[in-house]
Design a protein around this motif. Structure first.
Motif, mmCIF file in Angstrom:
data_model
loop_
_atom_site.group_PDB
_atom_site.id
_atom_site.type_symbol
_atom_site.label_atom_id
_atom_site.label_comp_id
_atom_site.label_asym_id
_atom_site.label_seq_id
_atom_site.Cartn_x
_atom_site.Cartn_y
_atom_site.Cartn_z
ATOM 1 N N GLN A 224 116.844 52.095 6.205
ATOM 2 C CA GLN A 224 117.073 53.465 6.605
ATOM 3 C C GLN A 224 115.825 53.891 7.056
ATOM 4 O OE1 GLN A 224 119.186 56.561 4.505
ATOM 5 N NE2 GLN A 224 119.139 58.060 6.263
ATOM 6 N N VAL A 225 115.372 53.782 8.430
ATOM 7 C CA VAL A 225 113.981 54.001 8.823
ATOM 8 C C VAL A 225 114.233 55.388 9.697
ATOM 9 C CG1 VAL A 225 113.031 51.764 9.073
ATOM 10 C CG2 VAL A 225 114.416 52.618 11.056
ATOM 11 N N GLY A 226 112.911 56.084 9.981
ATOM 12 C CA GLY A 226 112.801 57.238 10.759
ATOM 13 C C GLY A 226 113.602 57.250 11.858
ATOM 14 N N PRO A 227 113.760 58.459 12.776
ATOM 15 C CA PRO A 227 114.475 58.126 13.805
ATOM 16 C C PRO A 227 114.001 57.586 15.014
ATOM 17 C CG PRO A 227 113.835 60.481 13.370
ATOM 18 C CD PRO A 227 113.536 59.586 12.148
ATOM 19 N N GLN A 228 112.573 57.551 14.997
ATOM 20 C CA GLN A 228 112.193 56.989 16.195
ATOM 21 C C GLN A 228 110.823 56.043 16.049
ATOM 22 O OE1 GLN A 228 110.738 61.116 17.788
ATOM 23 N NE2 GLN A 228 110.278 59.838 19.321
ATOM 24 N N ALA A 229 110.654 54.973 16.782
ATOM 25 C CA ALA A 229 109.623 54.139 16.592
ATOM 26 C C ALA A 229 108.292 54.900 16.646
ATOM 27 C CB ALA A 229 109.419 52.997 17.470
ATOM 28 N N SER A 230 107.328 54.580 15.728
ATOM 29 C CA SER A 230 106.051 55.390 15.592
ATOM 30 C C SER A 230 105.119 54.771 14.589
ATOM 31 C CB SER A 230 106.497 56.816 14.806
ATOM 32 O OG SER A 230 105.373 57.411 13.947
ATOM 33 N N ARG B 103 97.955 47.873 21.205
ATOM 34 C CA ARG B 103 98.363 47.250 20.019
ATOM 35 C C ARG B 103 98.873 47.990 18.870
ATOM 36 N NH1 ARG B 103 92.893 44.686 20.640
ATOM 37 N NH2 ARG B 103 92.126 45.678 18.810
ATOM 38 N N LEU B 104 98.539 49.196 18.835
ATOM 39 C CA LEU B 104 99.062 50.000 17.838
ATOM 40 C C LEU B 104 100.469 50.058 17.920
ATOM 41 C CD1 LEU B 104 98.723 52.111 15.199
ATOM 42 C CD2 LEU B 104 98.484 53.856 17.093
ATOM 43 N N TRP B 105 100.954 50.307 19.251
ATOM 44 C CA TRP B 105 102.488 50.618 19.370
ATOM 45 C C TRP B 105 103.207 49.320 19.440
ATOM 46 C CZ3 TRP B 105 105.007 54.818 19.242
ATOM 47 C CH2 TRP B 105 104.522 56.256 19.226
ATOM 48 N N THR B 106 102.604 48.227 19.886
ATOM 49 C CA THR B 106 103.209 47.035 19.773
ATOM 50 C C THR B 106 103.534 46.655 18.312
ATOM 51 O OG1 THR B 106 102.156 46.230 21.495
ATOM 52 C CG2 THR B 106 102.933 44.357 20.168
ATOM 53 N N ASN B 107 102.606 47.041 17.601
ATOM 54 C CA ASN B 107 102.875 46.728 15.987
ATOM 55 C C ASN B 107 103.980 47.826 15.388
ATOM 56 O OD1 ASN B 107 100.873 44.755 15.863
ATOM 57 N ND2 ASN B 107 99.376 45.977 15.102
ATOM 58 N N ALA B 108 103.949 48.959 15.774
ATOM 59 C CA ALA B 108 104.613 50.011 15.401
ATOM 60 C C ALA B 108 106.112 49.614 15.880
ATOM 61 C CB ALA B 108 104.252 51.222 15.892
ATOM 62 N N ARG B 109 106.269 49.417 16.859
ATOM 63 C CA ARG B 109 107.769 49.012 17.605
ATOM 64 C C ARG B 109 108.096 47.818 16.758
ATOM 65 N NH1 ARG B 109 105.655 50.075 22.849
ATOM 66 N NH2 ARG B 109 105.577 52.529 23.019
ATOM 67 N N ARG B 110 107.521 46.869 16.602
ATOM 68 C CA ARG B 110 107.878 45.657 16.121
ATOM 69 C C ARG B 110 108.281 45.994 14.461
ATOM 70 N NH1 ARG B 110 104.508 40.800 14.524
ATOM 71 N NH2 ARG B 110 106.397 39.694 13.612
#
Lengths: 79, 401
Positions: free
Chosen positions: B318-324, B300-307
């Protein structure tokens, strides 16, 4: 390399890090005269390490006040 | 000139932040409603800057365990781990952490900050060398300061730059401790761990990974980045904190080296402080089990993070270099960051404001939780859209002007 030559090169490395153009000489106090905050000092050290291909110990920074001090420690690390 | 003169700059920044209304520095959480809701500045907001990655702060079983320990063992231990502050529960927690990592032993500290301070500053003595990532957390910098070792930095996440420094050490590299983090706390980017391991091993140095932000977040059992990458057996020391995904307070160090036992009673940050309270330890033990078994929470955490990462990136922010789970938006100035922070709060979303001198960046730092619902993420995205619109309106006005 002569110390004075290193001093001149260091001055060129320092200039782009300053918020406003300020004259920098070998005797300039990096923190108190040109107001280089600690984060900018860190940036400078990274530049110095790459330029001279040395590893600069952070502990040594506490003895550095002026450009001349920095040049002296760089020269020692290169020898 | 007085003792206070040197703080004038910091005070000026504080005053500037306070002039804008509710100050983002130490903003009072008036009423905690859930792991993702609190009352801030008179309104209920979504908490999206708490590092409460798994939402375990309000876990019923964890609360009950803490309650029971409070009743049976009292409010505090009133002593150091080395003296009267080691209860059976502290030892049990150490065994459980060691088992989680499949390592012979663990040391539990009162905070995560002390885990780094104790481990790093003690391992690296006067004849040793510390090499740390330039973007290291303050606890690592403070440990470096406290240690009497020679300290070098390498460019953030740059394994070649690290290898260069290790190479220059020659034989001395065997007395070198390299310190990296699993997930970096400001931009949420991960260490290229396989390359870091290779550079470290090749030169005979030791590697410590601080999994503060990756514990519970990565790996099948939630051990962190090293587990996720299949590198657990390659790491010499792992430190971590209970104050994020575990939802309590405390820290730990684990190591495959049995000699860690020799170091324990040399760590000043372990000896000269009181041990964690029984309630805290009891809650941590329960939460750690939930963390280990919480593959659904991680999903669930990663689904939220990627979204959220994708939505903000699509908005042109301008977001960070990778989904987290840490989703940071980089802005140009302190004023712009402060205005945007207030806009988010008005829209009912709390995030962390990061401005110099805390870091060399102006950031709106958001952290998502497994406890955020899809609707919460919708609302966070909608709030950021208002910020994005404001920023582009300002840009348009500047262009026209």
């Amino acid at each position: 390399m002569e110390q004075t030559e290193i001093e001149q090169q260091l001055i060129e490395l320092i200039k782009p890090l300053l918020d406003k153009p300020t004259p920098v000489t070998a005797d300039t106090d990096l923190v108190h005269e040109v107001g280089l905050p600690s984060l900018k000092v860190m940036e400078l050290i990274v530049e110095v390490e790459d330029t001279y291909d040395i590893s600069y110990p952070l502990n040594q920074l506490q003895d550095v006040r002026t450009v001349k001090d920095l040049a002296q420690s760089v020269q020692q690390l290169m020898s | 000139m007085s003792l206070f003169t040197k703080f004038e700059g910091l005070a000026a920044v504080g005053a500037e932040l306070a002039r804008s209304g509710t100050s983002p520095v130490g903003v009072p959480m008036r009423r905690i409603i859930s792991p993702t809701r609190a009352e801030v500045d008179g309104r209920e907001v979504i908490l999206a800057g708490t590092n409460n990655y798994l939402g375990l702060t309000m876990d019923r079983d964890s609360i009950d365990a803490g309650h029971a320990a409070l009743e049976s063992e009292g409010t505090g231990t009133t002593g150091s781990r080395m003296a009267n502050g080691t209860y059976d529960s502290h030892l049990a927690l150490e065994r459980e952490i060691a088992d989680l990592y499949g390592m012979p032993q663990a040391i539990v500290f009162t905070t995560g900050y002390q885990a780094n301070l104790g481990t790093i500053a003690t391992l690296a003595g006067p004849d040793d060398i510390l090499i740390i990532d330039a973007d290291s957390h303050a606890s690592i910098y403070d440990a470096a300061k406290l240690s009497s070792a020679r300290v070098f930095r390498f460019r953030h996440n740059d394994a070649d730059n690290l290898a260069k420094r290790l190479g220059r050490l020659g034989d001395e590299a065997k007395q070198c401790l390299v310190v990296v983090e699993g997930i970096y706390s400001m931009l949420g980017d991960q260490a290229p761990l396989a390359e870091m391991v290779a550079a470290t091993k090749e030169n005979g140095a030791s590697l410590l990974v601080d999994e503060a932000h990756s514990l519970g977040v990565m790996g099948q059992r939630g051990c962190g980045l090293a587990e996720e990458m299949g590198l657990l057996d390659q790491i010499d020391f792992i430190t971590g904190t209970f104050s994020k995904s575990v939802g309590t307070v405390g820290g730990f160090c684990v190591s495959p080296h049995a000699e860690l036992a020799w170091v324990r009673n040399a760590m000043r940050a372990y000896i000269f402080t009181a041990s964690a309270s029984p309630a805290n330890i009891a809650s941590s033990r329960v939460a750690l089990r939930k963390l280990r078994d919480g593959t659904d929470l991680r999903e669930r955490l990663w689904t939220n993070a990627r979204r959220l990462h994708k939505a903000l990136s699509d908005m042109g922010l301008q977001v960070g270099p990778q989904a987290s789970p840490i989703v940071a938006v980089m802005l140009e100035s302190r004023e712009q960051t402060l205005t945007s922070w207030h806009t988010l709060l008005e829209q009912g979303v709390y995030v962390n404001l990061v401005v110099p001198p805390a870091a060399n960046l102006n950031l709106l730092r958001c952290s998502v939780s497994a406890a955020h619902t899809p609707e919460d993420i919708d609302n966070i995205i909608a709030a950021y859209q208002v910020v994005a619109n404001q920023l582009s309106a300002v840009k348009d006005a500047e262009t026209v002007g």
